[in-house]
Design a protein around this motif. Structure first.
Motif, PDB file in Angstrom:
ATOM      1  N   UNK A  87       2.636 -94.138  26.475  1.00 21.52           N
ATOM      2  CA  UNK A  87       1.745 -95.291  26.452  1.00 21.52           C
ATOM      3  C   UNK A  87       0.657 -95.196  25.389  1.00 21.52           C
ATOM      4  N   UNK A  88       0.271 -93.982  25.019  1.00 23.69           N
ATOM      5  CA  UNK A  88      -0.777 -93.814  24.024  1.00 23.69           C
ATOM      6  C   UNK A  88      -0.591 -92.485  23.306  1.00 23.69           C
ATOM      7  N   UNK A  89      -1.233 -92.312  22.149  1.00 24.03           N
ATOM      8  CA  UNK A  89      -1.069 -91.061  21.392  1.00 24.03           C
ATOM      9  C   UNK A  89      -1.447 -89.842  22.222  1.00 24.03           C
ATOM     10  N   UNK A  90      -0.714 -88.760  21.984  1.00 26.56           N
ATOM     11  CA  UNK A  90      -0.978 -87.524  22.733  1.00 26.56           C
ATOM     12  C   UNK A  90      -0.865 -86.333  21.805  1.00 26.56           C
ATOM     13  N   UNK A  91      -1.803 -85.383  21.972  1.00 29.09           N
ATOM     14  CA  UNK A  91      -1.796 -84.142  21.194  1.00 29.09           C
ATOM     15  C   UNK A  91      -1.728 -82.956  22.147  1.00 29.09           C
ATOM     16  N   UNK A  92      -0.827 -82.038  21.866  1.00 26.12           N
ATOM     17  CA  UNK A  92      -0.718 -80.805  22.650  1.00 26.12           C
ATOM     18  C   UNK A  92      -0.731 -79.608  21.703  1.00 26.12           C
ATOM     19  N   UNK A  93      -1.103 -78.436  22.255  1.00 27.41           N
ATOM     20  CA  UNK A  93      -1.098 -77.203  21.477  1.00 27.41           C
ATOM     21  C   UNK A  93       0.095 -76.345  21.870  1.00 27.41           C
ATOM     22  N   UNK A  94       0.686 -75.701  20.867  1.00 27.00           N
ATOM     23  CA  UNK A  94       1.798 -74.803  21.137  1.00 27.00           C
ATOM     24  C   UNK A  94       1.262 -73.424  21.535  1.00 27.00           C
ATOM     25  N   UNK A  99      -1.589 -77.639  16.786  1.00 26.67           N
ATOM     26  CA  UNK A  99      -1.505 -78.957  17.411  1.00 26.67           C
ATOM     27  C   UNK A  99      -0.308 -79.746  16.895  1.00 26.67           C
ATOM     28  N   UNK A 100       0.324 -80.477  17.791  1.00 22.96           N
ATOM     29  CA  UNK A 100       1.367 -81.423  17.416  1.00 22.96           C
ATOM     30  C   UNK A 100       1.074 -82.715  18.162  1.00 22.96           C
ATOM     31  N   UNK A 101       1.301 -83.855  17.506  1.00 21.32           N
ATOM     32  CA  UNK A 101       0.930 -85.140  18.100  1.00 21.32           C
ATOM     33  C   UNK A 101       2.054 -86.155  17.978  1.00 21.32           C
ATOM     34  N   UNK A 102       2.119 -87.034  18.976  1.00 16.12           N
ATOM     35  CA  UNK A 102       3.090 -88.127  18.974  1.00 16.12           C
ATOM     36  C   UNK A 102       2.366 -89.437  19.263  1.00 16.12           C
ATOM     37  N   UNK A 120      -1.087 -78.228  12.752  1.00 13.62           N
ATOM     38  CA  UNK A 120      -2.385 -77.880  12.175  1.00 13.62           C
ATOM     39  C   UNK A 120      -3.233 -77.166  13.229  1.00 13.62           C
ATOM     40  N   UNK A 121      -4.320 -76.560  12.767  1.00 17.40           N
ATOM     41  CA  UNK A 121      -5.291 -75.940  13.658  1.00 17.40           C
ATOM     42  C   UNK A 121      -6.578 -76.748  13.644  1.00 17.40           C
ATOM     43  N   UNK A 162     -12.568 -84.582  14.218  1.00 17.76           N
ATOM     44  CA  UNK A 162     -12.806 -85.947  13.745  1.00 17.76           C
ATOM     45  C   UNK A 162     -11.805 -86.342  12.656  1.00 17.76           C
ATOM     46  N   UNK A 163     -11.511 -85.404  11.743  1.00 22.07           N
ATOM     47  CA  UNK A 163     -10.531 -85.688  10.694  1.00 22.07           C
ATOM     48  C   UNK A 163      -9.155 -85.968  11.299  1.00 22.07           C
ATOM     49  N   UNK A 164      -8.781 -85.147  12.274  1.00 20.88           N
ATOM     50  CA  UNK A 164      -7.455 -85.300  12.876  1.00 20.88           C
ATOM     51  C   UNK A 164      -7.368 -86.584  13.692  1.00 20.88           C
ATOM     52  N   UNK A 165      -8.442 -86.932  14.380  1.00 22.63           N
ATOM     53  CA  UNK A 165      -8.465 -88.174  15.141  1.00 22.63           C
ATOM     54  C   UNK A 165      -8.324 -89.378  14.210  1.00 22.63           C
TER      55      UNK A 165
END
Length: 303
Positions: A87-94, A99-102, A120-121, A162-165
């Motif tokens: 439903x909305x963007x999601x970021x998880x850490x391995x 970080x990986x985002x969809x 990325x970190x 902030x950059x990643x967002x």
């Protein structure tokens, strides 16, 4: 609930069309050159590593993907991030802290795929974290060149939150463009069907602003309403009602390019007789309220 096999096939076919489109290829190139990050557009249930073999793939991720257990861990993260990004963007850490985002790409209420980036970190790499990662790899029996692994880990791209967002916001806006393009592709596909369907489609294109009905169109192509309904659905993958609604919504989107056009005016011009019906249909097809779409289109979203 997992999508049916037919929905997964439709998703793959539509995503393949989007991947070949000029707008996606231009955006993909610009995204890579501007951010230096990998990007992929994937259909639902695409169970493979999203950035493997990508020119912008993180060298650290490329190394650990060569071992079975770590590759399995990455695939598990892939499934998790997609499951939570419907439903909305999601970021998880391995397990290594990257970080990986969809970002979901939807056509109305239907999820067709994801835009993905990451590897990325969000913090400066630390020796303690790397040591923990290598211990995990060793416990899995992974055979990797630890010197190369350490070098690539400490050269991992670091971004502020902030950059990643901001990068994810760009992907979200592009996902909305792809949603619109998907809707146009679904409508356009009907043009490649039988003469009967083509005649019906032309009639709808000419009279969508009127109170046109299934029975009227069926008579125009010399068929019973029942048989025409079956032929039209089989050829286009949509019911007559859904097809007409999509044509009208695309017309409304064009009308709303005019910043002075009111939503209600556009709705009536496109053939909707009821604002409540219009709001319901627009939300189902576009995935958001018409007022929200108009505000976003003209950069007047409320804070």
């Amino acid at each position: 609930m997992l999508p049916s096999d037919s929905k997964a096939r439709e998703s793959r076919a539509l995503v393949e069309q989007l991947q070949k489109s000029r707008i996606y290829r231009d955006y993909e190139r610009a995204f890579r050159e501007t951010t230096g990050l990998p990007i992929s557009l994937r259909s639902i249930e695409a169970f493979n590593l999203p950035h493997h073999g990508d020119a912008k793939e993180n060298p650290f991720c490329a190394l650990i993907a060569q071992t079975n257990h770590s590759c399995a861990a990455c695939l598990q993260l892939q499934r998790s991030v997609e499951e939570q990004a419907k439903l909305k963007p999601k970021t998880l850490k391995c397990f290594a802290g990257l970080c990986d985002s969809a970002v979901p790409v939807r056509v109305g209420e239907n999820l067709i795929g994801f835009l993905q980036t990451g590897q990325i970190l969000l913090h400066t790499p630390e020796k303690k974290e790397f040591t923990k990662t290598t211990q995990q790899l060793i416990s899995w029996g992974a055979k990797v060149d630890l010197k190369r692994l350490e070098e690539s880990y400490f050269h991992t791209r670091v971004l502020t939150r902030k950059q990643y967002e901001s990068i994810l916001r760009l992907l979200t806006i592009f996902a909305q463009h792809l949603s619109t393009l998907s809707n146009q592709l679904m409508v356009k596909a009907a043009a490649e069907e039988s003469p009967v369907v083509t005649k019906a489609r032309v009639l709808i294109a000419e009279r969508y602003a009127e109170e046109i009905s299934l029975a009227q169109v069926a008579r125009a192509v010399n068929m019973s309403a029942f048989y025409f309904c079956k032929i039209f659905k089989k050829a286009t993958g949509m019911t007559f009602t859904d097809y007409l609604a999509r044509v009208r919504v695309e017309k409304i989107k064009n009308l709303l390019l005019n910043p002075h056009k009111r939503v209600s005016e556009a709705a009536y011009e496109a053939g909707f007789q009821s604002l409540s019906q219009f709001n319901r249909v627009f939300r189902r097809i576009a995935g958001e309220a018409p007022t929200t779409y108009r505000e976003r289109l003209h950069g007047t979203e409320r804070a």
